[in-house]
Design a protein around this motif. Structure first.
Motif, PDB file in Angstrom:
ATOM      1  N   THR A 140      50.554  11.934 -79.482  1.00  0.00           N
ATOM      2  CA  THR A 140      51.685  11.137 -79.686  1.00  0.00           C
ATOM      3  C   THR A 140      51.895  10.506 -78.407  1.00  0.00           C
ATOM      4  O   THR A 140      51.614  10.974 -77.118  1.00  0.00           O
ATOM      5  CB  THR A 140      52.898  11.639 -80.101  1.00  0.00           C
ATOM      6  OG1 THR A 140      53.980  10.836 -80.373  1.00  0.00           O
ATOM      7  CG2 THR A 140      53.263  12.843 -79.278  1.00  0.00           C
ATOM      8  N   THR A 141      52.157   9.006 -78.270  1.00  0.00           N
ATOM      9  CA  THR A 141      52.936   8.525 -77.212  1.00  0.00           C
ATOM     10  C   THR A 141      54.478   8.743 -77.031  1.00  0.00           C
ATOM     11  O   THR A 141      54.965   8.516 -76.088  1.00  0.00           O
ATOM     12  CB  THR A 141      52.951   6.956 -77.143  1.00  0.00           C
ATOM     13  OG1 THR A 141      53.660   6.533 -78.341  1.00  0.00           O
ATOM     14  CG2 THR A 141      51.415   6.538 -77.456  1.00  0.00           C
ATOM     15  N   SER A 142      55.008   9.503 -77.928  1.00  0.00           N
ATOM     16  CA  SER A 142      56.402   9.852 -77.822  1.00  0.00           C
ATOM     17  C   SER A 142      56.673  11.440 -77.751  1.00  0.00           C
ATOM     18  O   SER A 142      56.601  12.119 -78.600  1.00  0.00           O
ATOM     19  CB  SER A 142      57.174   9.452 -79.152  1.00  0.00           C
ATOM     20  OG  SER A 142      56.444   8.208 -79.569  1.00  0.00           O
TER      21      SER A 142
HETATM   22  P1  NAP Z   1      54.124   3.638 -88.315  1.00  0.00           P
HETATM   23  O1  NAP Z   1      54.898   4.354 -89.505  1.00  0.00           O
HETATM   24  O2  NAP Z   1      54.669   2.451 -87.533  1.00  0.00           O
HETATM   25  O3  NAP Z   1      53.194   4.526 -87.274  1.00  0.00           O
HETATM   26  C1  NAP Z   1      52.204   4.041 -86.395  1.00  0.00           C
HETATM   27  C2  NAP Z   1      52.400   5.058 -85.353  1.00  0.00           C
HETATM   28  O4  NAP Z   1      51.468   4.694 -84.111  1.00  0.00           O
HETATM   29  C3  NAP Z   1      53.779   5.094 -84.469  1.00  0.00           C
HETATM   30  O5  NAP Z   1      54.492   6.167 -84.877  1.00  0.00           O
HETATM   31  C4  NAP Z   1      53.324   5.576 -83.080  1.00  0.00           C
HETATM   32  O6  NAP Z   1      53.232   7.017 -82.880  1.00  0.00           O
HETATM   33  C5  NAP Z   1      51.808   4.851 -82.925  1.00  0.00           C
HETATM   34  N1  NAP Z   1      51.925   3.813 -82.035  1.00  0.00           N
HETATM   35  C6  NAP Z   1      52.572   2.482 -82.399  1.00  0.00           C
HETATM   36  N2  NAP Z   1      52.445   1.915 -81.424  1.00  0.00           N
HETATM   37  C7  NAP Z   1      51.544   2.142 -80.537  1.00  0.00           C
HETATM   38  C8  NAP Z   1      50.815   1.949 -79.167  1.00  0.00           C
HETATM   39  N3  NAP Z   1      51.139   0.670 -78.880  1.00  0.00           N
HETATM   40  N4  NAP Z   1      50.038   2.728 -78.783  1.00  0.00           N
HETATM   41  C9  NAP Z   1      49.817   4.006 -79.002  1.00  0.00           C
HETATM   42  N5  NAP Z   1      50.382   4.455 -80.386  1.00  0.00           N
HETATM   43  C10 NAP Z   1      51.250   3.421 -80.989  1.00  0.00           C
HETATM   44  O7  NAP Z   1      52.812   2.994 -89.315  1.00  0.00           O
HETATM   45  P2  NAP Z   1      52.110   3.349 -90.542  1.00  0.00           P
HETATM   46  O8  NAP Z   1      52.767   2.999 -91.714  1.00  0.00           O
HETATM   47  O9  NAP Z   1      51.612   4.908 -90.290  1.00  0.00           O
HETATM   48  O10 NAP Z   1      50.592   2.729 -90.450  1.00  0.00           O
HETATM   49  C11 NAP Z   1      49.748   2.829 -89.317  1.00  0.00           C
HETATM   50  C12 NAP Z   1      48.847   1.885 -89.331  1.00  0.00           C
HETATM   51  O11 NAP Z   1      47.695   2.112 -90.597  1.00  0.00           O
HETATM   52  C13 NAP Z   1      49.154   0.381 -89.797  1.00  0.00           C
HETATM   53  O12 NAP Z   1      48.368  -0.396 -88.739  1.00  0.00           O
HETATM   54  C14 NAP Z   1      48.812   0.099 -91.037  1.00  0.00           C
HETATM   55  O13 NAP Z   1      48.574  -1.104 -91.354  1.00  0.00           O
HETATM   56  C15 NAP Z   1      47.493   0.921 -91.381  1.00  0.00           C
HETATM   57  N6  NAP Z   1      47.199   1.335 -92.662  1.00  0.00           N
HETATM   58  C16 NAP Z   1      45.847   1.485 -93.053  1.00  0.00           C
HETATM   59  C17 NAP Z   1      45.581   1.649 -94.242  1.00  0.00           C
HETATM   60  C18 NAP Z   1      44.051   1.950 -94.760  1.00  0.00           C
HETATM   61  O14 NAP Z   1      43.797   1.966 -95.912  1.00  0.00           O
HETATM   62  N7  NAP Z   1      43.322   2.156 -93.826  1.00  0.00           N
HETATM   63  C19 NAP Z   1      46.520   2.080 -95.202  1.00  0.00           C
HETATM   64  C20 NAP Z   1      47.796   1.991 -94.667  1.00  0.00           C
HETATM   65  C21 NAP Z   1      48.191   1.580 -93.538  1.00  0.00           C
HETATM   66  P3  NAP Z   1      53.604   7.909 -82.101  1.00  0.00           P
HETATM   67  O15 NAP Z   1      55.075   7.581 -81.620  1.00  0.00           O
HETATM   68  O16 NAP Z   1      53.412   9.185 -82.292  1.00  0.00           O
HETATM   69  O17 NAP Z   1      52.679   7.377 -80.649  1.00  0.00           O
END
Ligand code: NAP
Ligand code: ZN
Length: 347
Positions: free
Chosen positions: A205-207
């Motif tokens: 995590t970054t947090s």
């Molecule tokens: P989310 O709840 O916003 O979580 C993303 C996490 O990424 C954040 O909590 C943070 O975690 C980390 N993060 C954010 N900005 C960052 C940065 N600049 N550098 C490093 N870490 C960072 O999002 P989510 O709904 O889980 O979705 C995550 C991603 O998966 C999105 O891009 C979404 O579109 C994608 N997705 C893909 C699929 C697929 O089928 N492949 C399906 C659904 C979603 P920390 O605070 O712990 O660092």
């Protein structure tokens, strides 16, 4: 036609505002669901803001949908009126190509039709779950156990299956060392599943503020990814890493943590390419892969597993009139760990 109301984005810059629209009358294989709750996925924000390109408006987002069945077509066998039901990311596939027949519908060769921001094979716009109801063929509607808290089941329909599918595909379980990157909606489900499947699990995590939660959610170890020394101390130790990060970041740092024949699987979908150094791959004969949601059968299997093991998402409830503020909090990583809209607030 069925009258529907929801919230829609009219363009990449606008707020989401009330929107009325029509859905098709249920055909013989269709199920109508009155939506009780819908999760907010980061993909909703990427698409509302057209970060991946090709967004279609008006857009009613939402693909983590749970509610009650209010009508079924004559040929529907899985559901009756009053049953709990869920709809996820997919509402149509060809069901005939080799990938569909293998239960890998998201990779349908004709193209899978998304629950929103897509057109059906007949050319109709699809509208998602920030709304009072939805119509979908029963093949894409899931049975939901009444044993689980309904609102907390909603995120399983995307965040759950998107992490479950690769963890299962790559055989995560006892004896495997697994890393989950990013503690958001996807990441916290990946963490719960990897732990539940018996793997030794580390959360990156970054947090720093999320470390205690990560332990509670199942992490054997928490690594603050901004700490270069901590990252280095894990070099070459992981069998499998699931990258759930929504923004651009350095994949090479995570590749370097894989042992011989280890795999990094990308599920996060940042809006920019992620450069990979060839040496990151050839060292330790590593693999870089990706995975998209999951098939219909494996989604039901995941939901049944969750009912048996008592696994749901950690949610924060929000209301339909607070979408702007909620999106901003998701973008800041300020959510524990998935927002769910109470659609009662729409009525
Ligand atoms: P989310 O709840 O916003 O979580 C993303 C996490 O990424 C954040 O909590 C943070 O975690 C980390 N993060 C954010 N900005 C960052 C940065 N600049 N550098 C490093 N870490 C960072 O999002 P989510 O709904 O889980 O979705 C995550 C991603 O998966 C999105 O891009 C979404 O579109 C994608 N997705 C893909 C699929 C697929 O089928 N492949 C399906 C659904 C979603 P920390 O605070 O712990 O660092
Ligand atoms: Zn999603």
């Amino acid at each position: 036609m069925i009258q529907s109301k929801g919230y829609a984005a009219q363009n990449p810059k606008s707020s989401l505002t009330p929107f009325t629209f029509e859905r098709r009358d249920p055909g013989p294989k269709d199920v109508v669901v009155e939506i009780a709750y819908c999760g907010i996925c980061h993909s909703d924000i990427h698409q509302v803001r057209d970060e991946w390109g090709g967004s279609m408006y008006p857009m009613v987002p939402g693909h983590e949908i749970v509610g009650k069945v209010t009508a079924v077509g004559a040929e529907v066998s899985k559901f009756k009126v009053g049953d709990l039901a869920g709809v996820g990311v997919t509402v149509e596939t060809c069901m005939q190509c080799e990938n569909c027949r293998a239960g890998a519908e998201p990779y349908c060769l004709k193209g899978m039709v998304g629950t929103y921001n897509a057109k059906t094979y007949e050319g109709e716009m699809t509208y998602g779950g920030y709304a009072n109801n939805i119509v979908a063929p029963e093949h894409y509607v899931y049975r939901i156990s009444p044993k689980l808290e309904l609102a907390a089941v909603a995120p399983l329909l995307c965040a759950g299956i998107t992490t479950w599918s690769p963890l299962r595909h790559w055989g995560v379980g006892p004896g495997k060392k697994v890393g989950i990157v990013g503690l958001g909606g996807l990441g916290h489900m990946g963490l719960k599943f990897a732990h539940s499947l018996g793997a030794e699990t580390a959360l990156f995590t970054t947090s720093e503020s999320k470390a205690a939660d990560a332990k509670r959610l199942g992490a054997d170890e928490v690594v603050i990814s901004k700490d270069a020394g901590a990252m280095k101390s894990h070099a070459g130790k992981f069998d499998f890493i699931l990258d759930c990060v929504s923004a651009p970041h350095d994949l090479n740092e995570y590749m370097s943590l894989l042992r011989l024949d280890g795999t990094l699987c990308q599920v996060g979908l940042p809006d920019k390419p992620l450069p990979v150094w060839a040496f990151s791959l050839v060292t330790n004969r590593r693999s870089l892969s990706g995975s998209m949601i999951g098939g219909m059968n494996e989604t039901q299997e995941m939901l049944d597993y969750c009912a048996e093991e008592g696994i749901v998402s950690d949610i924060e409830m929000t209301s339909i009139d607070k979408l702007d503020e909620t999106y901003e909090r998701v973008l800041k990583g300020d959510v524990k760990y998935r927002f769910v809209i109470d659609l009662g607030t729409l009525r």
